[in-house]
Each structure stands twice: as C-alpha cells, then as structure tokens.
Write an enzyme that holds these catalytic residues in place. Structure first.
Site, PDB file in Angstrom:
ATOM      1  CB  SER A  68      15.279   4.342  61.368  1.00 15.40           C
ATOM      2  OG  SER A  68      14.225   3.584  61.873  1.00 15.40           O
ATOM      3  CB  SER A  69      12.943   2.612  57.087  1.00 15.42           C
ATOM      4  OG  SER A  69      13.422   3.734  56.464  1.00 15.42           O
ATOM      5  NE  ARG A 110      -0.680  17.603  45.973  1.00 11.36           N
ATOM      6  CZ  ARG A 110       0.212  16.596  45.915  1.00 11.36           C
ATOM      7  NH1 ARG A 110       0.611  16.139  44.723  1.00 11.36           N
ATOM      8  NH2 ARG A 110       0.684  16.051  46.994  1.00 11.36           N
ATOM      9  CG  HIS A 136       2.970   7.415  37.564  1.00  9.55           C
ATOM     10  ND1 HIS A 136       2.791   6.064  37.704  1.00  9.55           N
ATOM     11  CD2 HIS A 136       3.144   7.870  38.816  1.00  9.55           C
ATOM     12  CE1 HIS A 136       2.854   5.748  38.985  1.00  9.55           C
ATOM     13  NE2 HIS A 136       3.067   6.817  39.680  1.00  9.55           N
ATOM     14  CG  HIS A 137       4.542  10.431  40.992  1.00 10.31           C
ATOM     15  ND1 HIS A 137       3.496  10.538  41.867  1.00 10.31           N
ATOM     16  CD2 HIS A 137       4.905   9.127  41.008  1.00 10.31           C
ATOM     17  CE1 HIS A 137       3.247   9.350  42.413  1.00 10.31           C
ATOM     18  NE2 HIS A 137       4.087   8.469  41.901  1.00 10.31           N
ATOM     19  CE1 TYR A 141       1.470  -0.615  44.352  1.00 13.26           C
ATOM     20  CE2 TYR A 141       2.817   1.046  43.266  1.00 13.26           C
ATOM     21  CZ  TYR A 141       1.648   0.329  43.353  1.00 13.26           C
ATOM     22  OH  TYR A 141       0.642   0.559  42.464  1.00 13.26           O
ATOM     23  CD1 TRP A 186       4.530  14.811  49.838  1.00 10.78           C
ATOM     24  CD2 TRP A 186       6.063  13.219  50.150  1.00 10.78           C
ATOM     25  NE1 TRP A 186       4.264  13.802  48.952  1.00 10.78           N
ATOM     26  CE2 TRP A 186       5.191  12.801  49.118  1.00 10.78           C
ATOM     27  CE3 TRP A 186       7.109  12.363  50.523  1.00 10.78           C
ATOM     28  CZ2 TRP A 186       5.336  11.581  48.455  1.00 10.78           C
ATOM     29  CZ3 TRP A 186       7.246  11.152  49.840  1.00 10.78           C
ATOM     30  CH2 TRP A 186       6.365  10.775  48.830  1.00 10.78           C
ATOM     31  CB  SER A 222      -3.449 -11.845  52.126  1.00  6.23           C
ATOM     32  OG  SER A 222      -3.436 -10.987  51.024  1.00  6.23           O
ATOM     33  CG  HIS A 265      -0.591  15.915  56.925  1.00  2.00           C
ATOM     34  ND1 HIS A 265      -1.261  15.143  57.853  1.00  2.00           N
ATOM     35  CD2 HIS A 265      -1.013  15.480  55.709  1.00  2.00           C
ATOM     36  CE1 HIS A 265      -2.063  14.293  57.223  1.00  2.00           C
ATOM     37  NE2 HIS A 265      -1.930  14.471  55.918  1.00  2.00           N
ATOM     38  CG  ASP A 278      13.722 -11.506  69.543  1.00  5.13           C
ATOM     39  OD1 ASP A 278      13.581 -10.620  68.685  1.00  5.13           O
ATOM     40  OD2 ASP A 278      13.641 -11.289  70.770  1.00  5.13           O
ATOM     41  CD  GLU A 326       8.171   5.584  51.297  1.00  7.66           C
ATOM     42  OE1 GLU A 326       9.225   4.929  51.244  1.00  7.66           O
ATOM     43  OE2 GLU A 326       7.504   5.744  52.332  1.00  7.66           O
ATOM     44  CB  THR A 332      -3.306  -3.659  41.522  1.00  5.93           C
ATOM     45  OG1 THR A 332      -1.975  -3.174  41.366  1.00  5.93           O
ATOM     46  CG2 THR A 332      -3.902  -3.092  42.789  1.00  5.93           C
ATOM     47  CE  LYS A 362      -0.646  -8.564  45.995  1.00  6.96           C
ATOM     48  NZ  LYS A 362      -0.839  -9.486  47.055  1.00  6.96           N
ATOM     49  CG  HIS A 370       5.441   4.439  41.894  1.00  6.82           C
ATOM     50  ND1 HIS A 370       4.182   4.977  41.903  1.00  6.82           N
ATOM     51  CD2 HIS A 370       5.276   3.113  41.848  1.00  6.82           C
ATOM     52  CE1 HIS A 370       3.297   4.009  41.856  1.00  6.82           C
ATOM     53  NE2 HIS A 370       3.934   2.860  41.803  1.00  6.82           N
TER      54      HIS A 370
HETATM   55  C1  HEM Z   1      -3.612   1.022  40.402  1.00  3.82           C
HETATM   56  C2  HEM Z   1      -2.610   1.481  41.035  1.00  3.82           C
HETATM   57  C3  HEM Z   1      -2.155   2.924  41.002  1.00  3.82           C
HETATM   58  C4  HEM Z   1      -2.006   3.753  39.932  1.00  3.82           C
HETATM   59  C5  HEM Z   1      -2.258   3.431  38.477  1.00  3.82           C
HETATM   60  C6  HEM Z   1      -1.541   5.018  40.444  1.00  3.82           C
HETATM   61  C7  HEM Z   1      -1.254   6.128  39.682  1.00  3.82           C
HETATM   62  C8  HEM Z   1      -0.849   7.344  40.186  1.00  3.82           C
HETATM   63  C9  HEM Z   1      -0.485   8.465  39.402  1.00  3.82           C
HETATM   64  C10 HEM Z   1      -0.483   8.509  37.869  1.00  3.82           C
HETATM   65  C11 HEM Z   1      -0.160   9.475  40.243  1.00  3.82           C
HETATM   66  C12 HEM Z   1       0.331  10.870  39.859  1.00  3.82           C
HETATM   67  C13 HEM Z   1      -0.784  11.811  39.779  1.00  3.82           C
HETATM   68  C14 HEM Z   1      -0.323  13.209  39.583  1.00  3.82           C
HETATM   69  O1  HEM Z   1       0.431  13.730  40.434  1.00  3.82           O
HETATM   70  O2  HEM Z   1      -0.737  13.788  38.583  1.00  3.82           O
HETATM   71  C15 HEM Z   1      -0.307   8.997  41.568  1.00  3.82           C
HETATM   72  C16 HEM Z   1      -0.061   9.753  42.700  1.00  3.82           C
HETATM   73  C17 HEM Z   1       0.061   9.203  43.949  1.00  3.82           C
HETATM   74  N1  HEM Z   1      -0.216   7.901  44.285  1.00  3.82           N
HETATM   75 FE1  HEM Z   1      -0.941   6.455  43.061  1.00  3.82          FE
HETATM   76  N2  HEM Z   1      -1.433   4.956  41.793  1.00  3.82           N
HETATM   77  C18 HEM Z   1      -1.788   3.686  42.165  1.00  3.82           C
HETATM   78  C19 HEM Z   1      -1.790   3.185  43.445  1.00  3.82           C
HETATM   79  C20 HEM Z   1      -1.265   3.850  44.525  1.00  3.82           C
HETATM   80  C21 HEM Z   1      -0.993   3.237  45.797  1.00  3.82           C
HETATM   81  C22 HEM Z   1      -1.225   1.789  46.126  1.00  3.82           C
HETATM   82  C23 HEM Z   1      -0.491   4.207  46.588  1.00  3.82           C
HETATM   83  C24 HEM Z   1      -0.028   4.164  48.022  1.00  3.82           C
HETATM   84  C25 HEM Z   1      -0.490   3.447  48.938  1.00  3.82           C
HETATM   85  C26 HEM Z   1      -0.469   5.417  45.832  1.00  3.82           C
HETATM   86  C27 HEM Z   1      -0.028   6.625  46.342  1.00  3.82           C
HETATM   87  C28 HEM Z   1       0.097   7.762  45.612  1.00  3.82           C
HETATM   88  C29 HEM Z   1       0.581   8.999  46.148  1.00  3.82           C
HETATM   89  C30 HEM Z   1       1.048   9.254  47.594  1.00  3.82           C
HETATM   90  C31 HEM Z   1       0.543   9.922  45.116  1.00  3.82           C
HETATM   91  C32 HEM Z   1       0.852  11.414  45.175  1.00  3.82           C
HETATM   92  C33 HEM Z   1       2.226  11.771  45.479  1.00  3.82           C
HETATM   93  C34 HEM Z   1       2.401  13.263  45.544  1.00  3.82           C
HETATM   94  O3  HEM Z   1       2.374  13.899  44.485  1.00  3.82           O
HETATM   95  O4  HEM Z   1       2.568  13.806  46.646  1.00  3.82           O
HETATM   96  N3  HEM Z   1      -0.946   5.174  44.576  1.00  3.82           N
HETATM   97  N4  HEM Z   1      -0.736   7.682  41.514  1.00  3.82           N
HETATM   98 CU   LIG Z   2       3.394   6.567  41.669  1.00  4.70          CU
END
Ligand code: HEM
Ligand SMILES: [Cu+2]
Ligand SMILES: [Cu+2]
Lengths: 299, 183, 535
Positions: free
Chosen positions: C171-172, C452, C304-305, C259, C144, C270, C79, C108, C257, C330, C333, C255
């Site tokens: 590709s990307s 999870r 932070h992950h 963004y 993933w 915008s 998924h 183009d 990614e 952020t 914005k 990370h």
């Molecule tokens: C204010 C902005 C953001 C902050 C401070 C933030 C912070 C965090 C942190 C600390 C985690 C890790 C949590 C953990 O696993 O314990 C996390 C996970 C995640 N964040 Fe954010 N995030 C922000 C914005 C975003 C944005 C804009 C996206 C994507 C569009 C995003 C997508 C994700 C994803 C996909 C994960 C989980 C990845 C995984 O473990 O599979 N975050 N975020």
């Molecule tokens: Cu992150």
C-alpha cells in the site's frame, strides 16, 4: 490568546502541579540523572553524558531563546509589520552549517577516545561467561569451574504475579534482587563474555556504565573494573526484549575485596554451592563442562 | 487527460515499480553483501571459521603470548555433554596448536551435530586460522557415543597489538535444532 | 483569481459525484481517497492510543495490576505497528492526496485507480493484524522491530503479522509511486520543481525513501517467514545464519522509515510558519537541499540503533559520526524556521500553535537524538526509557502535531467551514501540556536505569511512572476534543473564506472554498501561479 483560554490554561496547569505536589513530598529526586557509577569507564561515560547535556543546554538556550524572542517581539497583536524582503542569506546559512559542524567535531573527539578505551580488553584478570536464558542469567567463571544460575529472588517473584495482593513497596529491592548474585573483586579488570541460549538478551548494570547484547550463537565482550573501595551491591536488568518475563531477570553484582573474593571462590569450588545452584545443575562434576544444563523454560 | 500524459505516467509508474522490485532484491542481496562487507573491511566473518584455512605454521613470534580461551555452549534444547578439555592456554602467534573438545551424545538416539564457531573479540576473527576443526563438517554421533574432537589453529601474527586474549567458542547444535540447513 | 473561482464553480455543477457507499468503495477522486486515509488514520490513532493507555495503566504503579506480561508485550508491539503504519503513514498519504494535486495545479492524482487500490489494502492489512489479538498464542509480542529469534517464538499470529506487513508495505509503495508521478508529471505548466511548496518537496523525497526501503522491510520479513516455515536459516545461528544480520537489514529500512514519518511534517511546518508570520519561508532552496541531504544521510546511519550488538570499533565510529552529521541539515531547517518568524508579524491561530510546539519539542527530541548518537553514552541509554522519550518527542509533538497542524490549517479549504478556534486552542494546550507531562519524565526514568518494554518495575521508578501515566491520560483524552472540533466544524462551522488565513500563499488558496471536487480541471495560468507563489 483570549482571556478565557488563559484562565483555562492556568487552571489546568495548577491542577497538574497540584497533583504532583504529594508525589514531590516522597519522591527520590536523586533518580533524575545517569548514575556516575563505580568503574573507570562509567565515570568517563557519565562525564561524556554531562558534556553532551550541557552542549544541548547551551544550544537550546540559543535556539529556544531565538524562538521565544521572535514569538514575543514580532507579534501581530503588538503591531509588528513583516519584513517580506527577508527571504534568504547565504552568509547566515554558511554560518549555521559550519558552526554546528565544528561543535559536532568537538563533541566527537572525547566520545571517540572513550570508545577506544571501552574496546581495549587487554590485561583482563578474570573472565566470566554470562549466558542469557529465558528468563535468568547463568554465570560461569572461566577456568575456575564455578558456575551457577541467577534468577529473580523469590519474594519479588511472588509479589509480581498478577493479582498477588502483595504491595511491591513491602518487598525489599522489588524486582532488583536475585537468589545468587555475581561476585567479583574490586580493583580488578573483569571481562564479561556474553552469549545467550534462546533469544537475544542484554546485560546492563548502570553503575558499571555498560550494556551489551547477549546473542545466541555469538560471543560478545565487555569489561569493567570497579574502583578500589567501592564494594557493595550493584543492580541492573536485562535490557533487550526477550519475551514474556523480560522484566523479571535482574542482575545483581556483589563487589567484594580481593581477599573476600578468593575465599568465596574457594568456597564455591569446595562445593559450598548455593541451593539454587545445586538444584539446577545435576551434572556438576569437576570437569569444565557446561553440559546437560536443563532446558530453559519455553514461553 | 491527454494521451501523451497518460503514456508518460505509465512509463514513470513502471520505472518506479522496477525501482521497488530492485529494492526488494537488494534486501536479499544484503545477505551475501553482509559477508562481503565483513571480509572487505577485515573485521572477520564468523562464517570463515567454518572453513579450513590453508596456513601452515608461519614465522612465529616467541616474544608475544596471547591467551586463548575455549568455551563450549549448548542451545537450550541440547541434550549433550560438550566441553573443551582445557579451559585456556597461552599461544605464540604464528605457531600451530592442537587442542581437543569432548562431546557426548545424551539425546538417546543416533544423531548428527554441527558446531557453530565464534571468536571474541569479533575483530580477532580474521586472525584466527583453523586448519582442522570438527565444525567443518557435520558430526555423526551414535547413541551415547563420546568422542574427542581436535581443533588445530594458528593465530595470525598480524593480530592487532591491542588484543592479548582471544576466546574461541562453539555452540553445539544437533538435528533437532535444524543442522541440515547449513549444507 | 475571481475569474478562476467562478470558472471552477461552473465546473463543479457538472460533477457526476457517485453517492452512497459506492462513492467510497470505488473512489478515484483524490479528495475522497484523502478523506478515507485521514479517517482511517484517525481510527488507528485511537486504537493505538487505547493500547498505549493500557500500557500506561499497567505502569501507573509498580506491581502487575491489569495485564499478563505476555499481553503487555503484545500491547507495546501492536501499539507501535498501529501508530507507525496505521496512523502516521496513512495520515501523511491522506494529506498528500488532498494537497499535492491542489498545490501543483493538477485535477487529481496521476493514478486514480491505483490510488483506490492502495487505500483499500489498508483496512485488510490492519484487520489481519488486529485479528492476531484473538488467535492462539496472542498477538505478536516481540516488539515492532521483530528481532529474531524472539519474533520466531510467536504462535499463530506470525504468518498473519507478516502478511499484514506485506500488505501495508505494498500500500505505501503504491501510494508513494502515485505521489512521485503526480508531482513529476502533473504539475501545471509554469510550475517548476523549485516553485513547488515545501510540502510537495518533502513528500517527493519521502516517496522516494518509501520506494527504496519498504521493499527492504518486505525482504526482511519474508526471510523471517521462510526461517519460520521453510527451514531456511537466514537468522538462525544453528544453520549458520546470524540474528544480528536481521537487525542490519531491519534498520536499513528502519532509519529511513523514521524520516518517512517526519519529512512531510517538515513540509507542513514550512507552510504554516510563513503563513502565520506573514513572511515568505526563509531559505527555501536550502530547505530543499537540507531535506534531500537528510534523506541521503538516513541510508548510512542505520547501525546507531544497534551499537550494543558488538560492532567493530571502526563501524561504531563511522555510525556515530554519520549520525551526528544528520544534525547539521536538521539544524539548518530549525534555523530557517526561526529566521522565518524573525521580523514577521506573528499571530497564534491553532495551526500556528501546533507548528510552534513542533518547533520547540521536535528540537528537544533532536537534542536527545544527538546524545544517543554518542556511542559510549548510548551504551547507557540504549533500550532504556531515555530512548522511549527521544522517539516519542520526535514522533508525537513532532510528526503527530504536524499532522494536526496541517488538518487545522487546511480544514477550511477542504470543508468550506471554519473550526471553533477556542476549542482548537484548548485542544492545543491540553495536548501540549499532556505530551510533556507524559514524555519528559521518561528521560529521567531512562537515565536512572529503567529499561524499555517492561510491564513492571522496581519501586524506585514509581514516582515518575505515575506522573507519566497521568500525562498519558491527559494527552489521550484531550484527543477526543480534536474529533469533536472537526466534527462540529464539518457539521456547523462558520463559512470560511477562499483565503481564510491572511498570510497564506500557494495554489491551494487560489481555489474557491470549499475546494471543487476536481481541483484544477483547467491548469492554473501563469499569473494564477505567480499570484499564489510566495518566493
Ligand atoms: C537529530 C536527529 C536524530 C538523531 C541524531 C537520532 C538518533 C537516534 C539514535 C542514536 C537512536 C537509537 C537509540 C538507541 O536505541 O539506543 C534513535 C532511536 C530512534 N529514533 Fe532518533 N534520532 C534523530 C531524529 C529522529 C527522528 C526525526 C525520528 C522520527 C520522527 C526519530 C525516531 C526514532 C525512533 C522511532 C527510534 C527508536 C526505534 C526503536 O528502537 O524502536 N529519531 N535515534
Ligand atoms: Cu535512526
Ligand atoms: Cu532477557
């Protein structure tokens, strides 16, 4: 929005609320928030969480308020005329850069303080090595020669099989019960050394405020000190995807008084081991070896 | 499209492809960089535990005692007996100690084993100096052989005051778990 | 403007548009390729969505009702891979293909044949990935994030997965190179970088992120591959490697990614908010700088992950502070968008509704992100449903809503036909209600201690899981409306005007509707550019 769409919307909203009503009748509404927990650290962490939550609420009231205000006050349908000269304002931009920075610093200070406390493992009284296996835990009271496996309790294990026909509601502590709980004394600083045999696991007991990864070939540590008077059973789960039965390796910690703990430990040393323990450790002798553990089942 | 633009596009494309290739190389460069960063920041790199330090006994600090715990682990496929002879001891930083681990080969054949050391807390790694260790080289074991293997270590007196307990742990891997790759 | 319109129409008649299958196989036209990307993304969105519904069906009640736990893990893994690499990223590339040439005044994309190649890699990549569902041992089930040693326990799916990821990555990267070259080299004379619409800006920055980090992912999975097949031990403790190092490399990609998934959304929003507020974007330049600083900061927050892997204190503090810092640009914005609406003249057509929902719900996801950045609290949140709620809020009502907003917004220009506003609004309301019923309760579940990636849970979590699953089916099935509304617009929608939105600015609206096959065969003149401009 047309009247039509509005009717459709309210109908949907009612349908959803309606379907939630019977749930609400028997829901455990206490389960909405992070537990305060029973350790010094869990309380600090909970307090941090709440502080952050209220900060977010406050910022949310401001930001969402601004959005809603704009959306209501400047509707074209109410004859709003755009002010097209309003394109930027250095002053405003400085304000909404600097104020958030200040707020973030205010948030970071208590977080850093708690983090330093978490990292302080001095004066531990008991060290327990916790090893993650696919899919059970092994506990080893270092220097005490007491060690055993802890796996999902049989009743849960039977009920959780695909198509078992057993209603989980009928199993007490479904998926949150083990054969041999970890036993620790209250009011004692316990250091947990974490490692794993096969893949990465994570040891998490929410009431203790902490989780940490158990990584093969690596030793991690965390500590907890359950407050005096908080004896009882505390439950948690493996929190790092570790394969097929990741959802089925719970953690149960039995917190007892210091006296009870001493008695329990003595009993364990005297070979009063629980059945699962004895069967899984044929090489149990009195040396501090952890040798010849049977291979964990491979998935 | 003009000739000129075509050329510009090609040049920029190649530059960007070069950038991507560089990023790919950077991914691999992160492997050695990881160790370098561990070293520079002084957090300690577990790989250093695989090498002998040339410290001898240093000025030691009688007033300070650090608890040292010894831990032994086997991967799930290991048929060994492997344990420290003592579970823990108190040590003065700066003084040289020797302790023993015992290993017995129960795999039913001659084999080679390699112990992988680790120190907890991680930040104590840089202060845990070993002058001798069975993990420095792969160990040959005959079938059913049991051997006592010494470790000599010094705890650097600069060990941060916030640490009063250090755990030395080994995982004992053998041929069947890809020891060869290490050498 | 009338002039350019007739002029372009004249050109249109000389087009030698290939027909039939060949038009698509050999496509080099940015619009054809853009369409293929969008259709592909839509197919992946529904496949990934079907997997999500399998997950939510299993979680509807405690106990295992439908799937084996191993298959469940494959579902979560597939998924995520399908949604991230198959739906959101290709949808953005599709939008870039359609819009970037039109917005910068180019005929183009700069590299049309490369464009064809980068699209056609995708169907192969995802066929390979989906084939793993049928190989012995099943599809990849290690998440993933592919953490070893678990990901190395995969069966025959392993090499297929890695190869598929390589193809997606190539590709990307090629798609991103095309965007950069188009934006930097193909702008009409007089279109300065700081005259570009924000969608081009955010995509330019995204493209650089892609070129910088997709190869790092390629490196990481290559190391996994050699660990699996060739006895290296990059990540095997037994050979002196370190499984934690994989996480560092992965998140160094991972990370940025996230963004990559969200920056183009900032661009779309915008565009849309000013249009329907009938007012220029507030703080255009600060938007550009904020995007650039987010991109820069995204390289120094990765750990932070992985706060729970046991990092040194200084490392944890550093990554906590840098992560919190991302909230500043952020926030800039969000404030700029609010200020754009302030004193505007706002109307609520479907694209605007989606943009407004984005504004509210993305901000909500930002709040939970901020909470997650607090390391001690993350020791509780990490790997719980709280994280699942966080990233779905930023990804679904964030990135996905922005994609839908963009499709509704530009569809009249693409097809020359208007979608049905009533059905569009219905789609919006059902999606918005569905997405909140689906993801909001997951905050509660996570806080109450539900990890999870588990196929079954204890009975205390039953109520909110049931609510969440109901929301999932509402959200999931509502998306059929999206397909219907687009289909019916293309087939039989009302004719759209050249500038179907009263407040729309930008070069794309200076083109006739539907946009001619080759967008700007003669570059727009300065007066057309300034007519289209908004700031
Ligand atoms: C204010 C902005 C953001 C902050 C401070 C933030 C912070 C965090 C942190 C600390 C985690 C890790 C949590 C953990 O696993 O314990 C996390 C996970 C995640 N964040 Fe954010 N995030 C922000 C914005 C975003 C944005 C804009 C996206 C994507 C569009 C995003 C997508 C994700 C994803 C996909 C994960 C989980 C990845 C995984 O473990 O599979 N975050 N975020
Ligand atoms: Cu992150
Ligand atoms: Cu586990």
């Amino acid at each position: 929005m047309t009247r039509h769409a509005r009717t459709a919307l309210s109908a949907t909203a009612f349908a959803i609320l309606g379907s939630l009503a019977p749930l609400a009748a028997h829901a455990e509404w206490g389960n909405l928030n992070m537990p305060v927990g029973v350790t010094v650290l869990s309380k600090e962490i909970h307090a941090l969480h709440m502080t952050m939550f209220w900060w977010c609420v406050a910022i949310g009231v401001f930001v969402f308020g601004w959005m809603i205000w704009s959306l209501v006050a400047f509707r074209k349908s109410q004859g709003a005329k755009p002010d097209t000269t309003m394109t930027h304002s250095t002053k405003a931009e400085i304000v909404w850069t600097v104020i958030p920075v200040v707020i973030l610093v205010i948030m970071a200070i208590p977080a850093a303080r708690t983090l330093i406390a978490i990292e302080d493992t001095r004066n531990t009284e008991i060290s327990i090595k916790v090893t993650g296996y696919q899919w059970k835990w092994h506990y080893d009271y270092l220097g005490e020669d007491v060690k055993f496996f802890s796996s999902l309790a049989r009743a849960s294990d039977e009920a959780r099989q695909l198509g078992s026909g057993v209603n989980p509601e009928s199993v007490e502590n479904y998926l949150r019960d083990v054969d041999n709980p970890l036993v620790v004394p209250e009011d004692t600083k316990v250091r947990v050394l974490l490692t794993a045999q096969d893949v990465i696991h994570a040891w998490w007991v929410p009431a203790f405020g902490m989780k940490k990864d158990a990584i093969p070939g690596n030793v991690n540590e965390l500590w907890f000190k359950v407050e005096k008077g908080k004896t009882g059973l505390y439950r948690g789960q493996c929190a790092e995807l570790c394969g097929r039965d990741h959802g089925f390796m719970p953690i149960v910690v039995k917190v007892v008084t210091k006296d009870e703990y001493r008695t329990w430990l003595a009993g364990q040393k005297a070979g009063e081991s629980t059945p699962a323990d004895a069967s899984s450790e044929p090489a149990a002798d009195s040396s501090p070896t952890i040798a010849a553990l049977p291979a964990a089942p491979q998935g | 499209m003009s000739e000129m633009r075509e050329q510009n596009n090609r040049r920029l494309t190649l530059r960007l492809l070069g950038f991507a290739a560089g990023a790919f190389a950077f991914g691999f460069a992160l492997v050695p960089l990881y160790d370098v960063i561990c070293d520079i920041t002084g957090v300690g790199n577990p790989k250093d535990l695989l090498r002998a330090s040339n410290v001898q006994a240093i000025e030691h600090d009688e007033s300070r005692l650090v608890t040292v715990e010894f831990v032994a682990d086997l991967p799930s496929v290991g048929s060994w007996e492997f344990r420290p002879v003592i579970a823990e001891m108190k040590a003065n930083p700066g003084r040289l100690y020797e302790i023993d681990y015992v290993a017995r080969n129960l795999t039913g054949r001659d084999t080679v084993a390699q112990a992988i050391p680790n120190v907890a807390p991680g930040k104590a790694t840089a202060f845990f100096r070993k002058t001798e260790c069975f993990c420095f080289i792969p160990q040959n074991f005959a079938k059913d052989e049991e051997r006592v293997m010494p470790v000599r270590f010094v705890i650097d007196p600069n060990l941060p005051k916030s640490i009063d307990r250090v755990t030395l742990s080994y995982v004992f891997y053998d041929n069947s778990t890809r020891v060869a790759a290490l050498n | 403007m009338a002039n350019t319109a007739t002029h372009d129409h004249a050109h249109d008649h000389h087009d030698h548009k290939p027909h039939g299958l060949k038009r698509w196989l050999y496509a080099t036209n940015h619009k054809d390729i853009g369409t293929m990307y969008l259709v592909f993304a839509c197919v992946m969105f529904f496949l990934g969505g079907a997997m999500a519904l399998v997950i939510r069906a299993e979680l509807f009640q405690p106990g295992l009702q439908f799937v084996d736990p191993g298959f469940y893990n494959s579902m979560t893994t597939m998924h995520a891979l399908l949604m991230i690499f198959g739906a959101v990223m290709p949808a953005w590339t599709g939008l870039a293909n359609w819009m970037v040439p039109m917005q910068v005044g180019a005929p183009d994309m700069a590299l049309p044949r490369l464009n064809n190649f980068s699209f056609w890699l995708l169907p192969f990549a995802f066929t390979l990935l989906l084939l793993t569902l049928f190989v012995p041992g099943g599809a990849p089930a290690g998440g993933w994030t592919l953490y070893p040693p678990l990901s190395l326990q995969a069966g025959d799916s392993f090499p297929l997965t890695i190869f598929a990821i390589h193809l997606m990555g190539i590709s990307s990267i090629l798609g991103a190179i095309n965007v950069v070259v188009t934006i930097l080299n193909m702008r009409a004379p007089g279109m300065g970088l700081l005259n570009m619409p924000l969608f081009c800006w955010t995509w330019l920055i995204t493209a650089y992120l892609l070129i910088a980090v997709m190869p790092v992912l390629a490196g990481a999975v290559t190391m996994l591959l050699t660990d699996y097949f060739f006895g290296t031990s990059f990540f095997a403790a037994s050979g002196g490697g370190d499984p934690v190092m994989f996480q560092h490399i992965f998140w160094f990609f991972g990370h940025p990614e996230v963004y990559i998934l969200i920056l183009p959304a900032f661009g779309v929003v915008s565009e849309i908010i000013p249009t329907f507020s009938r007012k220029p974007l507030f703080g255009y330049e600060s938007m550009v700088y904020a995007t650039a600083s987010i991109a820069f900061l995204s390289f120094i927050v990765w750990a932070h992950h992985m706060f729970t892997v046991g990092m040194p204190l200084a490392g944890q503090l550093f990554f906590m502070l840098s992560t919190m810092l991302i909230a500043v640009p952020t926030g800039v914005k969000v404030f700029n968008w609010c200020a754009t609406m302030w004193k505007g003249s706002i109307s609520f057509e479907t694209p605007m509704l989606f943009a407004i929902a984005f504004l509210f719900l993305f901000t909500l996801g930002g709040f939970s992100g901020l909470m997650l950045a607090i390391v001690p609290a993350d020791f509780q949140y990490h790997d719980s449903y709280f994280v699942v709620a966080h990233f779905h809020y930023v990804l679904v009502p964030g990135a996905v809503f922005a994609i839908m907003a963009g499709v509704y917004y530009w569809l009249p220009k693409w097809t020359g036909r208007m979608y049905n506003e009533k059905i569009g609004k219905l789609h919006f309301w059902l999606s918005t209600i569905g997405v909140n019923v689906l993801f909001f309760p997951q905050h509660f579940l996570g806080l109450a201690g539900m990890p999870r990636r588990i196929p079954d849970y204890s009975t205390q979590f039953a109520d909110w899981n049931m609510v969440s699953s109901l929301g999932a089916s509402l959200f999931g099935f509502s998306q059929l409306l999206f397909v219907y509304v687009i289909w019916s617009a293309v087939r039989s929608g009302e004719k759209a005007a050249d500038r179907p939105w009263e407040g729309a600015h930008g070069l794309e609206w200076e083109l006739p509707t539907p946009a001619p096959y080759h967008s700007w065969e003669t570059p727009p003149t300065r007066s057309v550019i300034s007519h289209g401009a908004m700031h």
